[in-house]
Design an enzyme around this catalytic site. Structure first.
Site, PDB file in Angstrom:
ATOM      1  N   ASP A   1      12.267  -2.961 -29.221  1.00  0.00           N
ATOM      2  CA  ASP A   1      12.237  -2.352 -27.787  1.00  0.00           C
ATOM      3  C   ASP A   1      11.334  -3.065 -26.668  1.00  0.00           C
ATOM      4  O   ASP A   1      11.360  -3.476 -25.848  1.00  0.00           O
ATOM      5  CB  ASP A   1      13.035  -1.308 -27.561  1.00  0.00           C
ATOM      6  CG  ASP A   1      14.161  -0.993 -28.288  1.00  0.00           C
ATOM      7  OD1 ASP A   1      14.847  -1.804 -28.744  1.00  0.00           O
ATOM      8  OD2 ASP A   1      14.801   0.155 -28.266  1.00  0.00           O
TER       9      ASP A   1
ATOM     10  N   SER B   1      17.286  -0.016 -23.272  1.00  0.00           N
ATOM     11  CA  SER B   1      16.015   0.383 -23.413  1.00  0.00           C
ATOM     12  C   SER B   1      15.148   0.403 -22.169  1.00  0.00           C
ATOM     13  O   SER B   1      14.051  -0.179 -21.751  1.00  0.00           O
ATOM     14  CB  SER B   1      15.236  -0.940 -24.218  1.00  0.00           C
ATOM     15  OG  SER B   1      15.655  -0.989 -25.437  1.00  0.00           O
TER      16      SER B   1
END
Length: 382
Positions: A174, A128
């Site tokens: 995320d 991420s």
């Protein structure tokens, strides 16, 4: 020189005055709860000590100037008074521009900013890096201009920017863990309500991430196919999402479903149950039970959801053979390559690293990348 020192030094050198703030936002790893987010289910990620760092200062006009230290100090400059459009050649610029554009739609009470960005979240590893950048940029404006936005709103803003401006269809996990992560904790996230619960991590346990370095090819098309299969399953049960289907209801009629759809549904339902149980096992410090749940999760991804590849399965087997019942290991992320995550007592990390180094490349022809992480604090000043 750490990222804070690096970005502050470059800021002073390029802009000719000192930065007033330095902001960080972390990457993340998902411990358990895979392909549950878009089914309104549960996930259990933790923020990691790899992050995007931005040194910044407010300007007294309406210009945003950005330097990307990791891209040969490339520059982007745009005005808050003109429509914000995508950059032709610098993809990193679009994450910044998208966040600012969507912030304007939420709360336009801010002016220009100078910023220098650098990060050490590995790119393309499923950790991420993009969400970390989006949350860092959102936090810069929130802190410099005291915007009345909480972490969840900054996360949602980042997700909107990625979905609508950058053009990548991601869930909310995320950005949410990057914004709200808590040191030494994982976060149980309800992807329907966006409610979160901090779950303390056992002391003396390392979060190990190993990148298989197997190049993902199918991930886009197969990901969309899995989403469609899950939606088909939810429609069969006349529910808005698989979150609303119980395992009992599924087991009673599983034979009436298309066999492939049935396997996909079984993964999501069982994974949701595992994720909630994993949060309570972690909180009790029951690493043995956590290890069993992670093993069941991996088997379900391999056999029912069919998103692992032989290289990933090999990596998981090497780690499992080394740690036995003293920890857990599974694939993490969207699938078809990428990384595995392991929870390992710190004193076993060298043995795991050695076993993987000796066996993985010999069996697959690919060299892995090994990261030892600590569960870390979410976005804020550093």
């Amino acid at each position: 020189m750490n990222l804070k020192e690096k970005t502050r030094a470059l800021f002073a050198e390029v802009f000719g005055y000192p930065a007033t703030h330095t902001i960080q936002a972390p990457g993340r790893v998902n411990l358990i709860g895979e392909h549950t987010d878009y089914n309104d289910g549960f996930v259990l990620p933790c923020a990691i000590d790899y992050q995007t760092v931005i040194s910044c200062a407010p300007r007294d006009d309406r210009t945003v100037r950005v330097i990307a230290a990791d891209y040969d100090n490339q520059v982007d400059e745009f005005s808050l008074d003109a429509p914000i459009v995508t950059h032709d050649s610098q993809q990193w610029s679009n994450y910044v521009r998208g966040v600012v554009k969507h912030l304007q739609q939420r709360n336009n009470a801010f002016g220009g900013v100078d910023m220098v960005i650098s990060g050490n979240v590995p790119q393309g590893a499923g950790l991420s890096s993009s969400a970390s950048l989006e949350v860092a940029v959102g936090t810069v404006f929130q802190q410099l201009y005291h915007l009345p936005l909480d972490g969840a709103q900054i996360a949602l803003n980042g997700q909107e920017a990625e979905n609508q401006f950058v053009g990548c269809n991601c869930g909310i996990m995320d950005q949410l863990i990057s914004a709200l992560g808590k040191k030494d904790h994982a976060l149980l996230i309800d992807c329907r309500s966006l409610g979160t619960k901090a779950v303390s991590m056992p002391k003396g346990v390392a979060v190990v991430i190993i990148n298989s370095n197997f190049k993902r090819t199918l991930v886009g098309s197969e990901y969309n196919t899995r989403r469609e299969q899950c939606e088909t399953g939810a429609r069969f049960f006349q529910q808005p999402a698989l979150r609303d289907v119980s395992l009992e209801a599924f087991n009673a009629v599983a034979c009436e479903l298309d066999p492939v759809v049935a396997k996909r549904v079984r993964h999501v339902l069982s994974e949701n149950a595992r994720t909630v149980e994993a949060a309570s096992a972690l909180e009790k410090g029951d690493l043995q039970r956590m290890g069993q749940l992670m093993a069941e999760s991996h088997a379900s991804m391999r056999d029912d959801f069919e998103i692992t590849v032989p290289q990933i399965d090999t990596l998981v087997e090497i780690v499992k053979a080394t740690i036995g019942d003293k920890g857990g290991v599974r694939m993490t992320g969207g699938g078809f390559g990428g990384c595995i995550v392991a929870l390992i007592p710190e004193d076993l990390v060298p043995a795991v690293q050695q076993a993987v180094a000796q066996q993985y490349e010999a069996k697959t022809g690919i060299k892995e990348t090994f990261y030892v992480c600590k569960p870390s604090q979410g976005a804020g000043q550093c």
